[in-house]
Scaffold this active site. Structure first.
Site, PDB file in Angstrom:
ATOM      1  N   ASP A  35      -5.946  -3.102  -1.723  1.00 53.11           N
ATOM      2  CA  ASP A  35      -4.937  -3.199  -2.783  1.00 53.11           C
ATOM      3  C   ASP A  35      -3.568  -2.720  -2.325  1.00 53.11           C
ATOM      4  O   ASP A  35      -2.535  -3.305  -2.663  1.00 53.11           O
ATOM      5  CB  ASP A  35      -5.378  -2.378  -4.005  1.00 53.11           C
ATOM      6  CG  ASP A  35      -6.396  -3.140  -4.844  1.00 53.11           C
ATOM      7  OD1 ASP A  35      -6.866  -2.554  -5.829  1.00 53.11           O
ATOM      8  OD2 ASP A  35      -6.724  -4.285  -4.513  1.00 53.11           O
ATOM      9  N   TYR A  93      -1.930  -5.321  -0.165  1.00 54.74           N
ATOM     10  CA  TYR A  93      -1.565  -6.478  -0.991  1.00 54.74           C
ATOM     11  C   TYR A  93      -0.315  -6.162  -1.817  1.00 54.74           C
ATOM     12  O   TYR A  93       0.623  -6.970  -1.890  1.00 54.74           O
ATOM     13  CB  TYR A  93      -2.729  -6.833  -1.906  1.00 54.74           C
ATOM     14  CG  TYR A  93      -2.444  -8.009  -2.830  1.00 54.74           C
ATOM     15  CD1 TYR A  93      -2.658  -9.311  -2.410  1.00 54.74           C
ATOM     16  CD2 TYR A  93      -1.956  -7.798  -4.119  1.00 54.74           C
ATOM     17  CE1 TYR A  93      -2.393 -10.386  -3.245  1.00 54.74           C
ATOM     18  CE2 TYR A  93      -1.679  -8.862  -4.959  1.00 54.74           C
ATOM     19  CZ  TYR A  93      -1.917 -10.150  -4.520  1.00 54.74           C
ATOM     20  OH  TYR A  93      -1.641 -11.210  -5.345  1.00 54.74           O
ATOM     21  N   LYS A 114      -7.009   2.527 -16.301  1.00 55.26           N
ATOM     22  CA  LYS A 114      -7.071   1.195 -15.698  1.00 55.26           C
ATOM     23  C   LYS A 114      -8.433   1.033 -15.029  1.00 55.26           C
ATOM     24  O   LYS A 114      -8.696   1.580 -13.955  1.00 55.26           O
ATOM     25  CB  LYS A 114      -5.954   0.996 -14.683  1.00 55.26           C
ATOM     26  CG  LYS A 114      -5.875  -0.412 -14.118  1.00 55.26           C
ATOM     27  CD  LYS A 114      -4.685  -0.564 -13.193  1.00 55.26           C
ATOM     28  CE  LYS A 114      -4.592  -1.993 -12.679  1.00 55.26           C
ATOM     29  NZ  LYS A 114      -5.761  -2.386 -11.868  1.00 55.26           N
ATOM     30  N   ARG A 117      -9.915 -14.879 -15.468  1.00 54.30           N
ATOM     31  CA  ARG A 117      -8.466 -15.049 -15.477  1.00 54.30           C
ATOM     32  C   ARG A 117      -8.042 -16.339 -14.782  1.00 54.30           C
ATOM     33  O   ARG A 117      -7.190 -17.066 -15.255  1.00 54.30           O
ATOM     34  CB  ARG A 117      -7.786 -13.868 -14.774  1.00 54.30           C
ATOM     35  CG  ARG A 117      -6.257 -13.956 -14.838  1.00 54.30           C
ATOM     36  CD  ARG A 117      -5.589 -13.081 -13.774  1.00 54.30           C
ATOM     37  NE  ARG A 117      -5.988 -11.687 -13.845  1.00 54.30           N
ATOM     38  CZ  ARG A 117      -5.434 -10.802 -14.659  1.00 54.30           C
ATOM     39  NH1 ARG A 117      -4.472 -11.165 -15.478  1.00 54.30           N
ATOM     40  NH2 ARG A 117      -5.842  -9.553 -14.671  1.00 54.30           N
ATOM     41  N   GLU A 141     -11.837  -6.007 -19.656  1.00 50.52           N
ATOM     42  CA  GLU A 141     -12.285  -5.820 -18.273  1.00 50.52           C
ATOM     43  C   GLU A 141     -13.796  -5.685 -18.252  1.00 50.52           C
ATOM     44  O   GLU A 141     -14.377  -4.919 -19.036  1.00 50.52           O
ATOM     45  CB  GLU A 141     -11.641  -4.561 -17.685  1.00 50.52           C
ATOM     46  CG  GLU A 141     -11.511  -4.567 -16.194  1.00 50.52           C
ATOM     47  CD  GLU A 141     -10.311  -5.366 -15.716  1.00 50.52           C
ATOM     48  OE1 GLU A 141      -9.561  -5.873 -16.577  1.00 50.52           O
ATOM     49  OE2 GLU A 141     -10.125  -5.489 -14.491  1.00 50.52           O
ATOM     50  N   LYS A 192       1.482   0.855 -22.130  1.00 55.30           N
ATOM     51  CA  LYS A 192       2.036  -0.251 -22.899  1.00 55.30           C
ATOM     52  C   LYS A 192       2.937   0.293 -24.004  1.00 55.30           C
ATOM     53  O   LYS A 192       2.650   1.353 -24.578  1.00 55.30           O
ATOM     54  CB  LYS A 192       0.917  -1.077 -23.554  1.00 55.30           C
ATOM     55  CG  LYS A 192      -0.143  -1.590 -22.599  1.00 55.30           C
ATOM     56  CD  LYS A 192      -1.284  -2.236 -23.372  1.00 55.30           C
ATOM     57  CE  LYS A 192      -2.408  -2.689 -22.452  1.00 55.30           C
ATOM     58  NZ  LYS A 192      -3.558  -3.241 -23.210  1.00 55.30           N
ATOM     59  N   CYS A 249     -22.764 -17.848  21.707  1.00 57.10           N
ATOM     60  CA  CYS A 249     -22.638 -16.417  21.447  1.00 57.10           C
ATOM     61  C   CYS A 249     -23.403 -16.097  20.166  1.00 57.10           C
ATOM     62  O   CYS A 249     -23.103 -16.671  19.101  1.00 57.10           O
ATOM     63  CB  CYS A 249     -21.176 -16.038  21.295  1.00 57.10           C
ATOM     64  SG  CYS A 249     -20.926 -14.308  20.813  1.00 57.10           S
TER      65      CYS A 249
END
Length: 760
Positions: free
Chosen positions: A46, A49, A127, A148, A185, A310, A453
């Site tokens: 994370d 990213y 979260k 999502r 979630e 929020k 291999c």
């Protein structure tokens, strides 16, 4: 381009260099998204990213002309995978912007309060480190559930969601809206995750590395074609999942004015809301909440990676608005990765599917972010040198993003003089071939012995069975290792993937194998440090079974000694012989040939023989292929052992051609019932996956289009159809339901004459 280790000023970067940096960052970000959302695979932590995203945002801020409409900074997630039917959200599922320090967070609250021009309250909640999900309720009844995806279209996982405890099929109470989307979630509690891994171990199946990946993989499981044992495994995973709802999507006229009132209403409907939230009357109060749970993050029953804050007043949500990918009225505060000290016992080199030789740190077991870590990648010899670590060092270990282990560096003051430097081997540790860069200037060393291999063969065999290729149930990391790198017999059943379709019962018994880690390719160790050795294809002896000597020579009756899983694997390999041509093209491990290019090639040429016979220019001329892929195809077929794969698969009965295809250029079946017609499938069509609907159109001789235009002849629309259905209605295009679509692709348009259109 910089290596991503700093946030240097881009203001003096030349436009050409900025463009190159932006393109490289975009490619990395899109690859990471596709892996996570499409294949349930984490390829980057994370923190890295987030750093890529911040670098790209800064470049685009300074050079706005470099920001395309489909830039990752303007989009969410990734296109939904091919496993489930697509479903369009009634309202977009946005992502969240991130902050990583108190200063950044307080800067955000200051801006919010300035833009709002009035006092602001903040709802603070933990979260959860899980998988985003949208539930659609119509008049109180659950009608669909979707991942999502790219924010507009996700995957329809409704049937799996119905098995998750705590998600009501009907909402409690009365007066429910005609339509409401509830977002939340899906995750595993720590205890449930440990229980699931205990179950996996008892069944001889692989253990999950962390709760987040386990949740994603568990939710995105298909049940079709599974036997009773496999269905029970699916149920074991789904029944342990939990969900916490944290917001709303589509809701025409909510009878509440704050986010906290939304939670109270959702809870009264029987939906699972979080017990870990509070409303703060200032940014400072929200910051106190963040710091408190930063100190007690492991006191919660599930994994968390930060806090979401929020604006509580819903009216301010509209006033503050959103960017193309994230709301301005919410932010995610990401906690720093957890760090521990441990001993670096050794640095060993592993070889992957493409031949890349990668050093890995082998460490004394350490618990980091809730799990035991023994190994971590060091990427290449230059990274080992840059980190300054010596074998025998005490090193600082973290789980970047709480997912991927990373060695940060040594604790130099603890050295006692016994430490030694790592020396990159000059030969492949698996087959002894000299290691060398693939081309001049490459940092990475590779094993050139691609044909034989063992590590590369193992990786390719596992790839053949993967979802994106032939999707062979049971041909995963353990079985691939057993077939290519067994402890016994000395000679593996598969010297290469060419022999896959020749396997018989006698090839699977007896086999013992050391299970290898999916990421590192190194032997997986048990808690006591010994290798995890299994006999994956041997039937386990049960009470009442006739005794047999597992070490006795094969007596010609291996079928009676094989496990149910081994018998099923052979049956699944046999069934894979008739998979679609594009899947075989992906399975062949041709560089750059993924599902998109494979479909284009299969549709245009119709057979592997036709592709093999085509010139470079003929290949490049196909829409969706181009010069780079054409060169890769020509190079691949120039190799003798690659041609052997095609020849042996064909001889074994694999169907490397599309039945009824008329040859190169005839991209549709000649004389099909949909010859010359264009059909757009959208939403969830009963009896068809998204890929299945497209294949049905193509096999019937039609063109399966992805967008609606005046040239579209029919639109097949199921639940979840959105903008495409609207556009079809505006253009007056005939709209079909699932039953009518089935008639269309099997009998043609004439069969619809006596059927009333679905939209009328």
């Amino acid at each position: 381009m910089a290596d991503g280790s700093d946030f240097s000023d881009f203001s003096d970067l030349r436009l050409e260099d900025a463009r190159a940096d932006a393109q490289a960052l975009t490619a990395k970000i899109l690859d990471a998204r596709e892996a996570y959302y499409g294949r349930d695979t984490v390829v980057v932590d994370d923190a890295t990213y987030d750093e890529w995203m911040h670098r790209l945002e800064e470049i685009e801020r300074l050079h706005p002309e470099l920001q395309s409409q489909d830039s990752p900074t303007l989009t969410v997630g990734a296109a939904s995978g091919t496993l489930f039917a697509p479903i369009e959200h009634a309202e977009r599922m946005l992502s969240l912007d991130n902050v990583f320090s108190d200063a950044e967070f307080l800067a955000w609250t200051t801006k919010v309060e300035r833009d709002a021009g009035r006092p602001v309250h903040y709802l603070c909640e933990l979260k959860i480190d899980g998988l985003a999900l949208s539930l659609r309720y119509e008049r109180g009844r659950l009608t669909s559930a979707a991942t999502r995806g790219d924010g507009r279209v996700g995957e329809d996982v409704t049937e799996n969601v119905r098995q998750i405890a705590g998600i009501p099929q009907r909402l409690a109470g009365e007066g429910h809206p005609a339509l409401v989307e509830v977002r939340g979630e899906v995750f595993f509690n720590v205890a449930d995750f440990e229980s699931l891994n205990a179950y996996q171990e008892s069944m001889g199946d692989r253990l999950f590395a962390n709760p987040r990946n386990a949740a994603s993989g568990s939710l995105r499981q298909k049940t079709e074609g599974k036997n009773a044992r496999q269905l029970d495994a699916v149920h074991q995973r789904l029944s342990r999942l939990r969900m916490t709802v944290h917001g709303i999507g589509a809701w025409p006229d909510p009878p509440v004015t704050t986010q906290s009132e939304v939670y109270a209403l959702l809870s009264s409907w029987g939906l699972p809301t979080s017990a870990y939230f509070r409303v703060a009357d200032s940014g400072q109060g929200a910051d106190e909440f963040i710091r408190r749970y930063g100190e007690h993050r492991h006191d919660v029953e599930h994994e968390i990676d930060g806090v979401v804050v929020k604006v509580d007043e819903l009216a301010l949500h509209d006033e503050l608005g959103a960017t193309s990918r994230a709301p301005r009225w919410a932010i995610a505060y990401k906690y720093p990765p957890e760090q521990v000290n441990t001993k670096l016992l050794d640095i060993v080199v592993s070889v992957g599917r493409t031949g890349r030789a990668t050093p890995f740190a082998v460490m004394a077991p350490a618990r980091v972010a809730g799990s035991i870590v023994r190994q971590a990648t060091l990427h290449n010899q230059d990274v080992v040198k840059a980190k300054g670590v010596l074998i025998g060092d005490t090193v600082v270990l973290r789980k970047a993003g709480d997912v991927i282990p990373e060695v940060l560096g040594p604790v130099v003051e603890l050295r006692d003089g016994s430490e030694r430097a790592f020396v990159m081997p000059t030969e492949c540790p698996e087959c002894g071939s000299p290691l060398a860069p693939a081309k001049e200037g490459d940092i990475d060393l590779r094993c050139p012995n691609a044909r034989s291999c063992p590590a590369q063969v193992r990786g390719r065999v596992e790839h053949v069975g993967s979802r994106g290729a032939l999707d062979i149930e049971g041909l995963g990391e353990v079985s691939a290792a057993a077939l290519t790198q067994p402890v016994r017999p000395e000679a593996p059943p598969l010297a290469s993937e060419a022999g896959l379709f020749d396997l018989g019962p006698e090839d699977l018994f007896p086999i013992d194998v050391v299970v290898r880690d999916a990421e590192t390719g190194l032997p997986r160790l048990l808690e006591d440090g010994t290798p995890d050795t299994r006999s994956p294809f041997r039937r386990q002896r049960k009470k009442g079974d006739p005794a047999f000597d597992a070490d006795a020579p094969f007596d010609g009756d291996a079928q009676h000694m094989l496990s149910v899983a081994a018998t099923a694997l052979l049956a699944n390999i046999e069934a894979a012989k008739t998979k679609d041509l594009w899947r075989f093209l992906v399975a062949m491990n041709i560089r750059h040939v993924g599902p998109v290019a494979a479909r284009a090639l299969a549709e245009w040429f119709g057979s592997v023989d036709a592709i093999r016979a085509a010139s470079r220019d003929e290949l490049a001329a196909v829409e969706g292929v181009g010069g780079i892929i054409a060169d890769a195809l020509v190079d691949w077929f120039d190799v003798d052992w690659h041609r052997e794969i095609v020849d042996r698969w064909t001889a074994a009965g694999a169907q490397l051609a599309t039945p009824g295809h008329a040859g190169p250029g005839a991209s549709v079946t000649e004389g099909g019932v949909l010859d010359g017609l264009t059909v757009v499938p959208t939403g969830s069509l009963e009896g068809y996956s998204r890929e299945g609907a497209q294949e049905a159109i193509i096999k019937a001789g039609g063109k399966a289009a992805s967008s609606v235009s005046k040239k579209t002849d029919f639109v097949a629309a199921g639940p979840g159809a959105g903008s495409k259905l609207t556009k079809a209605e505006e253009l007056g295009i005939r709209i079909l339901d699932a039953a009518q679509f089935h008639l269309l692709v099997t009998e043609g348009p004439a069969a619809l004459d006596a059927v009333t259109p679905a939209a009328e």
